[in-house]
Design a protein around this motif. Structure first.
Motif, PDB file in Angstrom:
ATOM      1  N   SER A  65      -1.957   5.472  13.151  1.00 33.91           N
ATOM      2  CA  SER A  65      -1.322   6.668  12.614  1.00 33.91           C
ATOM      3  C   SER A  65      -0.661   6.389  11.267  1.00 33.91           C
ATOM      4  CB  SER A  65      -0.261   7.203  13.591  1.00 33.91           C
ATOM      5  OG  SER A  65       0.807   6.287  13.718  1.00 33.91           O
ATOM      6  N   THR A  67       2.555   8.409   9.084  1.00 32.92           N
ATOM      7  CA  THR A  67       3.513   9.504   9.122  1.00 32.92           C
ATOM      8  C   THR A  67       4.358   9.502   7.857  1.00 32.92           C
ATOM      9  OG1 THR A  67       5.353  10.492  10.361  1.00 32.92           O
ATOM     10  CG2 THR A  67       5.204   8.097  10.386  1.00 32.92           C
ATOM     11  N   ARG A 445       8.318  16.129   9.111  1.00 36.71           N
ATOM     12  CA  ARG A 445       7.341  15.075   8.853  1.00 36.71           C
ATOM     13  C   ARG A 445       5.921  15.559   9.106  1.00 36.71           C
ATOM     14  NH1 ARG A 445       8.088  10.380  10.236  1.00 36.71           N
ATOM     15  NH2 ARG A 445      10.296  10.419  10.841  1.00 36.71           N
ATOM     16  N   ILE A 447       2.174  13.960  10.291  1.00 39.20           N
ATOM     17  CA  ILE A 447       1.552  12.813  10.979  1.00 39.20           C
ATOM     18  C   ILE A 447       0.042  12.963  10.921  1.00 39.20           C
ATOM     19  CG2 ILE A 447       1.329  11.551  13.165  1.00 39.20           C
ATOM     20  CD1 ILE A 447       4.035  12.846  13.981  1.00 39.20           C
TER      21      ILE A 447
END
Length: 454
Positions: A65, A67, A445, A447
């Protein structure tokens, strides 16, 4: 004494069932056979495994991931999450290797874990500070590891001992099974694993009753003399509807056996449209979860402040998500969020930064540090969050996800631009006398995640 009694009950139950198993129907019955569960939040979305084996079926999961927090913390630290660890960096969040072993009716499951979650999740368990040996290091690279036996009674009975998933809070520990990446407060502040014994009773084709005797609330060891106890009941009568409850009782405050904890987690999942061959909307479903819990005794008093017994200390939360699939279930859009209030902050994920590896000598359930997050009775914490994401699933093993998340708390909690480590973000930098962690009340945020399962 209570612990010995519980263990004796488990042994007696296993012995009785082993005698009766000889008279059971030799043809195994499969629980939930014919029920489509690959749409459910917290479940395997595959139709089947690509592996076939008589004794061992492997499992591989990879979670990578990236972010970005709009707060732009200078130390790249993510606060209040068990899914994320670092901002503005590509991270191997989770790599799982293992599988299921069977021989006759003996069974075992072993899943190794690597990546940032092997650090983020164990840091929330401070039971290893009691006694010798570093349990957090011993178990860190294991997400599941248990052995057991299957009895051909009813639709199956499993008795397992070891480290297994808790599923309190609906979401799965494995992101590839979840509708959203950053879990709502309800899931992120409830256990991901248990260490102990569970008995799975599939009393009918659509009903499972699962008692637990465990060390405690997401704890490798025990904080006091009394083990934790709980159960799960899952009823899944059709491919369109599922309800479940998880309930727990234990003593999880180090050195304070008089403080008791009770928690009830309840979820409902409904699939209200299913047209798997449609090039338009092919499926729609929602999940609803509500949690209720409290601590009482040892200086706190459940849901009500008391002049003599202490302040209220409880947990109330809920979350709702709706998911819509498109183009023969190749794409999906999810939107939802949740709310939480937790006076006493006894389940809140404490912010990281400037914490030593030793517990607070006055309270071994919180970390010691230069600027520890206050989790004393009488403190307040409430928050809410919302998120939306879009998934592309070219096949049953691969998923691309882009997600936007907003989270808010009533007290400064999330990492601000100044971070939580030092003025320049490095843990090796000496701290000026007037420096403090930069905590703010909200964060936004984005992601991006790549999730793989085989």
């Amino acid at each position: 004494m209570k612990q010995k009694l519980l263990l004796l009950i488990c042994v007696f139950t296993a012995y009785t069932m082993s005698l009766r198993a000889q008279e059971a129907d030799p043809t195994p019955k499969i629980p939930f056979e014919g029920i489509e569960s690959n749409w459910q939040n917290g479940s395997d979305r595959r139709d089947s495994s690509v592996f076939n084996g008589k004794y061992f079926i492997p499992s591989i999961m990879v979670d990578v991931s990236y972010t970005h927090s709009f707060n732009n913390p200078n130390d790249h630290t993510v606060i209040g999450s068990t899914a994320l660890a670092r901002d503005n960096e590509v991270q191997l969040s989770h790599l799982s290797l293992g599988g299921d072993l069977t021989y006759n009716n003996a069974r075992a499951r072993i899943m190794l874990q690597f990546g940032t979650r092997s650090q983020v999740v164990p840091r929330n368990d401070l039971s290893p500070y009691r006694g010798q040996y570093k349990l957090a290091d011993v178990y860190r690279y294991l997400s599941e590891a248990y052995i057991g036996y299957h009895f051909n009674k009813w639709y199956g009975i499993n008795i397992d001992a070891g480290l297994f998933m808790s599923y309190v809070g609906l979401n799965s520990y494995y992101q590839v099974e979840n509708w959203e990446y950053q879990a709502s407060f309800t899931s992120d502040n409830t256990p991901w694993f248990f260490n102990g014994v569970r008995i799975q009773l599939f009393v009918s084709k659509y009903l499972k009753i699962e008692p637990w005797i465990i060390n405690g609330w997401q704890s490798y060891g025990m904080f006091n003399k009394q083990p934790g106890a709980g159960f799960n009941i899952t009823w899944n009568p059709s491919s369109r509807f599922k309800i479940l409850t998880n309930d727990y009782f234990g003593t999880d405050t180090g050195g304070n056996s008089r403080r008791k904890r009770f928690h009830s987690d309840n979820s409902m999942l409904v699939r209200y449209l299913n047209k798997p061959q449609s090039n338009g909307i092919s499926r729609m479903a929602f999940s609803l979860t509500g949690d209720l819990g409290f601590e009482s005794g040892g200086g706190v008093h459940g849901f009500k402040d008391s002049d003599t017994k202490g302040p209220a200390q409880y947990f109330l939360s809920a979350m709702f998500y709706n998911r819509t699939w498109f183009h023969k279930n190749k794409f999906a859009w999810t939107i939802g969020g949740g709310i939480m209030t937790n006076p006493g902050r006894y389940l809140v994920l404490a912010p990281t930064g400037q914490a030593s590896p030793l517990p607070n000598p006055n309270n071994p359930t919180i970390p010691e540090g230069k600027f520890p997050f206050d989790t004393n009775p009488g403190t307040s914490f409430s928050g809410w969050d919302c998120s939306t994401n879009f998934d592309w699933m070219p096949n049953q093993s691969l998923l691309f996800r882009v997600e936007y998340v907003h989270r808010h708390a009533n007290v400064p909690y999330f990492a601000g631009q100044g971070g939580v480590t030092s003025p320049d973000g490095y843990s090796t930098t000496p701290l000026p006398p007037d420096w403090r962690p930069d905590l703010v009340k909200s964060e936004d945020r984005i992601i991006a995640a790549l999730l793989f399962r085989l």
